[in-house]
Structures are given as structure tokens and as C-alpha cells.
Design a protein around this motif. Structure first.
Motif, short mmCIF file in Angstrom:
data_model
loop_
_atom_site.label_atom_id
_atom_site.label_comp_id
_atom_site.label_asym_id
_atom_site.label_seq_id
_atom_site.Cartn_x
_atom_site.Cartn_y
_atom_site.Cartn_z
N LYS A 197 0.83 -1.21 0.00
CA LYS A 197 0.00 0.00 0.00
C LYS A 197 0.86 1.25 0.00
O LYS A 197 0.60 2.22 -0.73
N PHE A 237 -3.97 5.11 1.68
CA PHE A 237 -3.08 3.97 1.49
C PHE A 237 -1.80 4.11 2.30
O PHE A 237 -1.23 3.11 2.76
N GLY A 241 -1.68 1.63 5.25
CA GLY A 241 -0.54 0.77 5.01
C GLY A 241 0.36 0.70 6.24
O GLY A 241 0.81 -0.38 6.64
N ALA A 403 -6.14 2.93 -7.41
CA ALA A 403 -6.45 3.12 -6.00
C ALA A 403 -7.94 2.98 -5.74
O ALA A 403 -8.37 2.37 -4.75
N THR A 407 -9.78 0.28 -3.42
CA THR A 407 -10.55 0.80 -2.29
C THR A 407 -11.97 0.24 -2.25
O THR A 407 -12.48 -0.13 -1.18
#
Length: 455
Positions: A197, A237, A241, A403, A407
Motif C-alpha cells: 500500500k 493507502f 498501510g 487506487a 478501495t
């Protein structure tokens, strides 16, 4: 030393886990906690020995005060909370306050130029500990256990914000059960997913976002929206992450930390967003600030005022900049509006419309969070609102698309790790993500700090 650096992943973490694994064979709680505490102190001390000394002093002071707090001495609780907040304010906000009072070019004391790493997080940890001891939800442990709780390197820098009661049993076992095979597998999967991520998504979004905000007044409308949406994905992220890596590393050591993210961009209201985003901070603000102010027990007007106070202070907690206060204030306005709508409106928005409205509100607020000042925020927001021709970024469009797909379509990292840690397909996926991440780290030659390391 960053989680996404080769030095950490290839030297520090393997050495630490090996030492913990060897110590676990001796079934010595003292030995295991000593290794974890020492490793955590080394991890933090690499950034600054002076800041480590300050943190150790705060640990000792809070542990001493906890003895009186446990005896129901209110003065000790008051002293502890005030001192913790005073240290946070002095180191983090002195420079900001002096600039507001005097001038932008005022001389800032040396100790306020660069505030101690993670001071916002470990201050909240220690305040929550004192309050929970006062409320009889936790007992004061020995100094080594308490120091290990505060210093624990997976969560020290940027959370999750862990209550001592959540790890007290795990740290206090007479016969340690650190380093379980199942926990290790799940933790390793989370570690790799979190690294992916950060390195493959967040860091790839960063350059286009930075370039757009650096050129705020020359953006096309499309490019401005790319910047705002791109930053929303970048910080998600990046921070989720980090959290995945932190929880994963703790699991590899045999410790379970609380969840911090639960698909926040799938929320259909801002209230739901805050139940899914940085969940441990939301919980801290609710339990230790909102409820202390009276919560929702003193009527609607007081409830709405309390919401605004909490969100304004939550914004300021993120950093000494008025843009953070405005970001928190906007979320306060959103929460107040949602509360009023829920109470007085007979209508209920369709889920797709409610979701889109929530996402747009959150995205607009992110502009203030990312902008270094109001001028830049005004430039980006102006270009977003007033149609302006100009080029867009193909790279940003591609990364935003990737992304967005991850998501809203991909399973959550936690669910993937827990439910499929025996799967060969997941093993292949983890191997591919780990390889791609390491190759990217080697090719760039440096590690970008996590966004929340600045808070």
C-alpha cells in the motif's frame, strides 16, 4: 529508520523477531519484555537520543503518578494529564504560538523547531493509561511492562492508539505465548500488504499530488480534482498501510493491536466515516474528550457544541497549522449537519447519493489538510469549483483508477489475512507484492516517510 526501508525490513525486524523467538523458548516474561523494550528504545533512539531521553522521562513520571492515581488521588490524575498536555503543547505548538503572537520571522527556541517524533501519539497513550487507572479499567503494572507498552515500536510512531487495558493481559502473562505460528502468518501477510500500500500506491500517487499543490494557481479543473482525490487516496493507502504493517509486526511478535481502518471511503455518512477512519483516534476523542465535555447527555445544543470542540481540537492535534484546524472544523460542521438532519428531517437520502455526498465532503476537506497554507488551499479549491481548461495528468488518472478499484472492490487487508492465510493463491500474491515493493525500494534508492510521522 522507516518501516519501508531495507535497513528496517532486512536487519532490524528479523534480528528483533529472532531474539524474541529465542527468548520465548526460555518461557521468561522478563527476558522477552526486556528484548522488546530494548529493541523499541533503539528503534526510537536512532531518530534522536535526546527525544528518547524525554520519552523515557515521561514514561517514568506517568508510572510514578499512576501509583497515586490507583489510590483514587484525583490530584495525581490532574497533574499527570496537565503535564502530558503541557509537554505536547510546549514542544509541538510553541513555535506556532509565537508566530501568531509576534511575527512570522520571530526567533523560535531550538527545542521547538523540531518537535519530538510521535509526541502526539505517546501523549495520548499515557493520558489514556492514567484515566483508565483512575476509572479502574486498568491496574498499574511494573515499570518494564508499562515501558514496553508505551515504547512498543510497531505502534509507537503513528499508532494505532492502544489502550493499556487492550494489551495488559498479553504483556502480563506469567507464561508468555509470543510468536505463534498462526499469528506469524497472518502478521506477515499484513506486513507485506501494508508495505505494498505504501510503496506501490501511496508513494506512486505522491509526486503528482505534490506537483499539483506546488502549482495551485495554474491547474485545470480536472487537474485540481485529480490532486484532491489523489491526496485522499494517498493518505488512505499511506496511513492504512502503516497501520497494517504495525498490526502485522505486532502479531508476528504475538501481540494483538486494535483495528484502525475499516473501508472508510465506503461510508454513507460522515459519522460513519469517522467510525471507519483512524478508529482508535475517533474512539480516544469520544471516550476521553467528548464524554468528558458532557457528550450528548446535556441536550442537543450542548451536544453539537461538543462535537465542534472535539473536531477542532482533533484538527489541531494533527499539527500546528490553521489549515488543520479548518479541516477539523469542516468535519465538525459535517457532523453537526448530519446530526440535525437525522433528528429533524423526515427524508432519508438514497445510499448512492448519501455515499457520493459524503465522499465529496471528505475530499474537499482533504484540500485543507494537504495545503501548507490557506493561499494554496484557496488556489486548489478555486480551480476545482470554477471550470478552467488545461492539461490533466495521465499518470495521476491511472494511479487514481487503481487506487479506487482497490478501495471499493478489493477485500480488506485484515479479512484477506485472517481468512486466507493458508491459501496458495494468497501466498503467490504476497510474494509478488513483496518482490515488487522491494524492487521499487531498491530502484528509488530511498524511503519516503509515512505522512503521519509528521504528527
Amino acid at each position: 529508520m522507516l518501516f519501508n526501508s531495507l535497513e528496517f525490513l532486512c536487519i532490524f525486524l528479523p534480528v528483533t523477531l529472532t531474539a524474541i523467538g529465542v527468548a520465548a523458548r526460555f518461557h521468561s516474561r522478563l527476558l522477552i519484555l526486556s528484548i522488546v523494550c530494548l529493541a523499541s528504545a533503539v528503534f526510537y533512539g536512532i531518530y534522536s537520543v535526546w527525544h528518547l531521553a524525554l520519552l523515557c522521562g515521561m514514561i517514568a513520571l506517568n508510572w510514578i503518578l499512576a501509583a497515586e492515581v490507583e489510590r483514587s488521588a484525583r490530584y495525581a490524575l490532574t497533574i499527570g494529564v496537565v503535564l502530558n498536555l503541557a509537554v505536547l503543547v510546549v514542544f509541538k505548538y510553541t513555535g506556532f504560538a509565537l508566530r501568531q503572537i509576534f511575527a512570522a520571522n520571530v526567533a523560535i527556541p531550538f527545542w521547538a523547531i523540531s518537535f519530538p517524533l510521535a509526541i502526539s501519539f505517546y501523549t495520548f497513550h499515557q493520558i489514556s493509561f492514567l484515566v483508565d487507572v483512575w476509572r479502574k479499567r486498568a491496574r498499574r503494572p511494573d515499570l518494564l511492562t508499562y515501558a514496553t507498552y508505551v515504547l512498543l515500536f510497531p505502534q509507537l510512531i503513528a499508532g494505532p492508539i492502544v489502550r493499556y487495558s487492550e494489551v495488559a493481559f498479553q504483556l502480563g502473562r506469567q507464561v508468555p505465548v509470543f510468536v505463534r505460528a498462526r499469528f506469524f502468518r497472518i502478521g506477515f501477510i499484513l506486513l507485506v500488504l501494508g508495505l505494498g500500500k505504501k510503496v506501490l500506491i501511496a508513494d506512486a500517487l505522491g509526486p503528482d499530488v505534490d506537483a499539483a499543490f506546488a502549482n495551485a494557481f495554474n491547474l485545470s479543473t480536472v487537474r485540481a480534482w485529480q490532486a484532491a482525490i489523489g491526496f485522499g487516496f494517498q493518505i488512505y493507502f499511506d496511513f492504512s498501510g502503516y497501520t497494517d504493517m504495525a498490526i502485522g509486526m505486532a502479531l508476528m511478535m504475538g501481540l494483538r493491536l486494535p483495528r484502525n481502518f475499516n473501508a472508510p471511503y465506503r461510508a454513507a455518512t460522515v459519522s460513519e466515516f469517522w467510525r471507519r477512519w483512524h478508529m482508535t483516534l475517533s474512539r480516544f476523542l469520544r471516550d476521553y474528550l467528548f464524554k468528558s465535555l458532557g457528550g450528548s447527555r446535556r441536550g442537543l445544543a450542548r451536544n453539537l457544541v461538543n462535537l465542534m470542540i472535539v473536531m477542532l481540537l482533533g484538527g489541531l492535534w494533527h499539527g500546528p497549522n490553521w489549515t488543520f484546524v479548518v479541516w477539523g472544523g469542516l468535519h465538525g460542521v459535517y457532523l453537526v449537519a448530519h446530526r440535525l438532519w437525522s433528528k429533524f428531517s423526515p427524508l432519508s437520502l438514497p445510499i448512492p447519493i448519501a455515499w457520493l455526498l459524503t465522499y465529496l465532503c471528505v475530499t474537499l476537506a482533504w484540500v485543507f489538510f494537504r495545503a501548507p497554507n490557506f493561499e494554496i488551499a484557496r488556489g486548489v479549491l478555486g480551480r476545482m469549483i470554477i471550470p478552467t481548461d488545461g492539461p490533466s495528468s495521465d499518470t495521476a488518472a491511472i494511479m487514481i483508477g487503481i487506487a479506487a478499484a482497490l478501495t471499493w472492490l478489493a477485500p480488506q487487508a485484515r479479512a484477506l489475512a485472517v481468512q486466507h492465510h493458508h491459501s496458495r493463491v494468497v501466498a503467490f500474491l504476497i510474494g509478488a507484492i513483496a518482490s515488487a515493493s522491494v524492487l521499487t525500494m531498491i530502484s528509488t534508492g530511498h524511503a519516503d516517510a509515512f505522512i503521519y510521522f509528521a504528527f
